[in-house]
Structure formats: structure tokens, C-alpha cells
Scaffold this motif. Structure first.
Motif, mmCIF file in Angstrom:
data_model
loop_
_atom_site.group_PDB
_atom_site.id
_atom_site.type_symbol
_atom_site.label_atom_id
_atom_site.label_comp_id
_atom_site.label_asym_id
_atom_site.label_seq_id
_atom_site.Cartn_x
_atom_site.Cartn_y
_atom_site.Cartn_z
ATOM 1 N N PRO A 1 -17.794 -34.757 -41.016
ATOM 2 C CA PRO A 1 -18.866 -34.000 -40.366
ATOM 3 C C PRO A 1 -20.018 -33.667 -41.315
ATOM 4 N N PHE A 2 -19.735 -33.618 -42.621
ATOM 5 C CA PHE A 2 -20.780 -33.257 -43.596
ATOM 6 C C PHE A 2 -21.849 -34.342 -43.723
ATOM 7 N N ARG A 3 -21.510 -35.543 -43.263
ATOM 8 C CA ARG A 3 -22.476 -36.643 -43.281
ATOM 9 C C ARG A 3 -23.683 -36.308 -42.388
ATOM 10 N N LEU A 4 -23.380 -35.577 -41.308
ATOM 11 C CA LEU A 4 -24.439 -35.243 -40.333
ATOM 12 C C LEU A 4 -25.551 -34.419 -40.967
ATOM 13 N N VAL A 5 -25.197 -33.642 -41.993
ATOM 14 C CA VAL A 5 -26.212 -32.815 -42.668
ATOM 15 C C VAL A 5 -26.543 -33.399 -44.052
ATOM 16 N N ARG A 6 -26.231 -34.683 -44.226
ATOM 17 C CA ARG A 6 -26.454 -35.419 -45.490
ATOM 18 C C ARG A 6 -25.717 -34.769 -46.672
ATOM 19 N N GLY A 7 -24.624 -34.126 -46.343
ATOM 20 C CA GLY A 7 -23.762 -33.599 -47.396
ATOM 21 C C GLY A 7 -24.051 -32.156 -47.754
ATOM 22 N N VAL A 8 -23.040 -31.533 -48.359
ATOM 23 C CA VAL A 8 -23.199 -30.161 -48.870
ATOM 24 C C VAL A 8 -22.850 -30.142 -50.360
ATOM 25 N N ASN A 9 -23.214 -29.059 -51.018
ATOM 26 C CA ASN A 9 -23.030 -28.906 -52.471
ATOM 27 C C ASN A 9 -23.810 -29.983 -53.237
ATOM 28 N N LYS A 10 -25.024 -30.219 -52.814
ATOM 29 C CA LYS A 10 -25.816 -31.273 -53.477
ATOM 30 C C LYS A 10 -25.954 -31.001 -54.968
ATOM 31 N N GLY A 11 -25.736 -32.045 -55.758
ATOM 32 C CA GLY A 11 -25.887 -31.924 -57.207
ATOM 33 C C GLY A 11 -24.681 -31.309 -57.916
ATOM 34 N N LYS A 12 -23.644 -30.922 -57.156
ATOM 35 C CA LYS A 12 -22.465 -30.282 -57.769
ATOM 36 C C LYS A 12 -21.402 -31.331 -58.106
ATOM 37 N N PRO A 13 -20.689 -31.218 -59.181
ATOM 38 C CA PRO A 13 -20.863 -30.185 -60.184
ATOM 39 C C PRO A 13 -22.183 -30.365 -60.941
ATOM 40 N N ASP A 14 -22.851 -29.226 -61.204
ATOM 41 C CA ASP A 14 -24.146 -29.270 -61.878
ATOM 42 C C ASP A 14 -24.000 -28.788 -63.332
ATOM 43 N N ASP A 15 -25.124 -28.625 -63.999
ATOM 44 C CA ASP A 15 -25.079 -28.259 -65.431
ATOM 45 C C ASP A 15 -24.294 -26.975 -65.666
ATOM 46 N N SER A 16 -24.435 -26.032 -64.726
ATOM 47 C CA SER A 16 -23.733 -24.758 -64.951
ATOM 48 C C SER A 16 -22.220 -24.944 -64.773
ATOM 49 N N ASP A 17 -21.795 -25.800 -63.837
ATOM 50 C CA ASP A 17 -20.352 -26.091 -63.685
ATOM 51 C C ASP A 17 -19.817 -26.793 -64.935
ATOM 52 N N ILE A 18 -20.626 -27.712 -65.459
ATOM 53 C CA ILE A 18 -20.200 -28.455 -66.658
ATOM 54 C C ILE A 18 -20.051 -27.475 -67.829
ATOM 55 N N ALA A 19 -21.004 -26.544 -67.929
ATOM 56 C CA ALA A 19 -20.921 -25.536 -69.009
ATOM 57 C C ALA A 19 -19.664 -24.688 -68.845
ATOM 58 N N MET A 20 -19.335 -24.328 -67.604
ATOM 59 C CA MET A 20 -18.120 -23.517 -67.372
ATOM 60 C C MET A 20 -16.857 -24.327 -67.693
ATOM 61 N N ALA A 21 -16.893 -25.616 -67.354
ATOM 62 C CA ALA A 21 -15.734 -26.477 -67.661
ATOM 63 C C ALA A 21 -15.533 -26.567 -69.175
ATOM 64 N N LYS A 22 -16.651 -26.643 -69.910
ATOM 65 C CA LYS A 22 -16.541 -26.730 -71.383
ATOM 66 C C LYS A 22 -16.024 -25.416 -71.959
ATOM 67 N N GLU A 23 -16.490 -24.311 -71.393
ATOM 68 C CA GLU A 23 -16.018 -22.995 -71.857
ATOM 69 C C GLU A 23 -14.522 -22.843 -71.581
ATOM 70 N N PHE A 24 -14.102 -23.306 -70.400
ATOM 71 C CA PHE A 24 -12.677 -23.291 -70.040
ATOM 72 C C PHE A 24 -11.872 -24.090 -71.078
ATOM 73 N N ALA A 25 -12.396 -25.251 -71.462
ATOM 74 C CA ALA A 25 -11.686 -26.108 -72.433
ATOM 75 C C ALA A 25 -11.590 -25.407 -73.793
ATOM 76 N N LYS A 26 -12.665 -24.705 -74.173
ATOM 77 C CA LYS A 26 -12.622 -23.967 -75.458
ATOM 78 C C LYS A 26 -11.550 -22.879 -75.399
ATOM 79 N N GLU A 27 -11.468 -22.224 -74.252
ATOM 80 C CA GLU A 27 -10.459 -21.169 -74.069
ATOM 81 C C GLU A 27 -9.045 -21.760 -74.163
ATOM 82 N N LEU A 28 -8.877 -22.984 -73.649
ATOM 83 C CA LEU A 28 -7.565 -23.652 -73.753
ATOM 84 C C LEU A 28 -7.170 -23.825 -75.214
ATOM 85 N N ILE A 29 -8.147 -24.209 -76.028
ATOM 86 C CA ILE A 29 -7.855 -24.398 -77.455
ATOM 87 C C ILE A 29 -7.408 -23.066 -78.051
ATOM 88 N N ARG A 30 -8.129 -21.979 -77.681
ATOM 89 C CA ARG A 30 -7.757 -20.653 -78.205
ATOM 90 C C ARG A 30 -6.341 -20.294 -77.768
#
Ligand SMILES: Cc1cc2nc3c(=O)[nH]c(=O)nc-3n(C[C@H](O)[C@H](O)[C@H](O)COP(=O)(O)O)c2cc1C
Length: 155
Positions: A121-150
């Protein structure tokens, strides 16, 4: 304890959303990053920490990834983390963690974020969450990875 060998296994079928997260975490963790279909299950024992990531398809992680986990021997005490991307962006990783715990993995982290979806159904609206994951998600993923190391290196 020193974190030496990290493996990230991921399934990213729809738009490579989960792959973006896997690569970002992999950079921080200096991990070997492989698609589920390319994993040799016998290699898992060589790694200190294993990440399992998936897009969410019909409310669950990729069947291939779930089958891979279900067919593993007991992995008692092996450290693991989980991550998902989904349309809803909610904590689907909890269910993946539960599957891993049945194999006695020690799950030390969970990460979830939204991913672009234009399926059904999301095709009808040309998709949702455009651009996601975006730069801020990538930054959070990297922070999560740093926390894993800790977490991993904590005595
Ligand atoms: C067949 C299919 C089923 C999906 N089902 C769900 C769902 O049940 N819940 C949800 O939040 N997102 C759902 N999505 C959206 C995906 O989880 C989202 O686009 C995710 O980021 C895809 O990751 P990928 O690009 O790594 O495959 C679905 C997508 C597809 C293609």
C-alpha cells in the motif's frame, strides 16, 4: 577483555536500508560484514562478538536469518547484538534477541530505526520514510557500535 574479532550478519532485501546500518556499525567495530546468504555457520565460533541485522518483513526478521540462527548449535555465552530497520521503526530487535537467547547467546545490545518502504500500500504514496536511514540514523548506529565496544571491554 579486548574486542578483537567482530562479525556482522545481515539480511537487507528491500532497499538496502539494513545494509547501510550494517556497514556503519562495521566501520566502527572493524567487523567482517556479510550477507546472511554468504555466511558459513561453522565460522561463527571464530568471532568474539556477532551482530545480527535484518529488515522487517511481515512483522518478523528475514526467514533466512531466522533459519540460520535456528540451525546453529548452542552458543553458550557468545556475545551478540541485534539491529533492525522497518517501516514502523519500533523495537523489532527484541524478538530477534529472543531467538538468539534460545541458543544461549549473551545479547549485549539492540538497535532499531526506520527504513524507506514503498512496498504494498505504501507504493500508492510513493513510499514512506524517504531517505531513511539518514545521516542522523547512521550517526546513532555508530554511537551504538561505540557503546558496544565499551560494554564488551568493561572488566
Ligand atoms: C514484503 C515487506 C514486508 C514488510 N513488512 C513490514 C512490517 O510488517 N512492519 C514494518 O514496520 N515494516 C515492514 N516493511 C518495511 C521494511 O521493514 C523496511 O522497508 C526495511 O527498512 C527494509 O529493510 P531492507 O531495505 O534492509 O530490506 C516491509 C517491507 C517489505 C518489502
Amino acid at each position: 577483555m579486548v574486542l578483537t574479532e567482530v562479525l556482522i550478519i545481515y539480511s537487507s532485501i528491500h532497499h538496502q536500508n539494513t545494509e547501510k546500518i550494517a556497514i556503519a556499525m562495521g566501520e566502527v567495530l572493524n567487523a567482517k560484514t556479510v550477507k546472511t546468504t554468504d555466511v558459513k555457520p561453522e565460522d561463527l565460533s571464530k568471532f568474539d562478538l556477532i551482530g545480527f541485522g535484518s529488515g522487517i518483513y511481515a512483522m518478523r526478521a528475514d526467514d533466512g536469518l531466522l533459519h540460520l540462527i535456528e540451525n546453529l548449535p548452542q552458543m553458550t555465552g557468545k556475545k551478540a547484538f541485534v539491529f533492525t530497520t522497518s517501516g514502523m521503526g519500533i523495537a523489532f530487535s527484541g524478538s530477534l534477541a529472543k531467538t538468539l537467547r534460545k541458543k544461549e547467546f549473551d545479547v549485549i545490545g539492540k538497535f532499531d530505526c526506520r527504513g524507506f518502504v514503498d512496498w504494498g500500500p505504501f507504493r500508492l504514496v510513493r513510499g514512506v520514510n524517504k531517505g531513511k536511514p539518514d545521516d542522523s540514523d547512521i550517526a546513532m548506529a555508530k554511537e551504538f557500535a561505540k557503546e558496544l565496544i565499551r560494554k564488551f571491554t568493561k572488566p
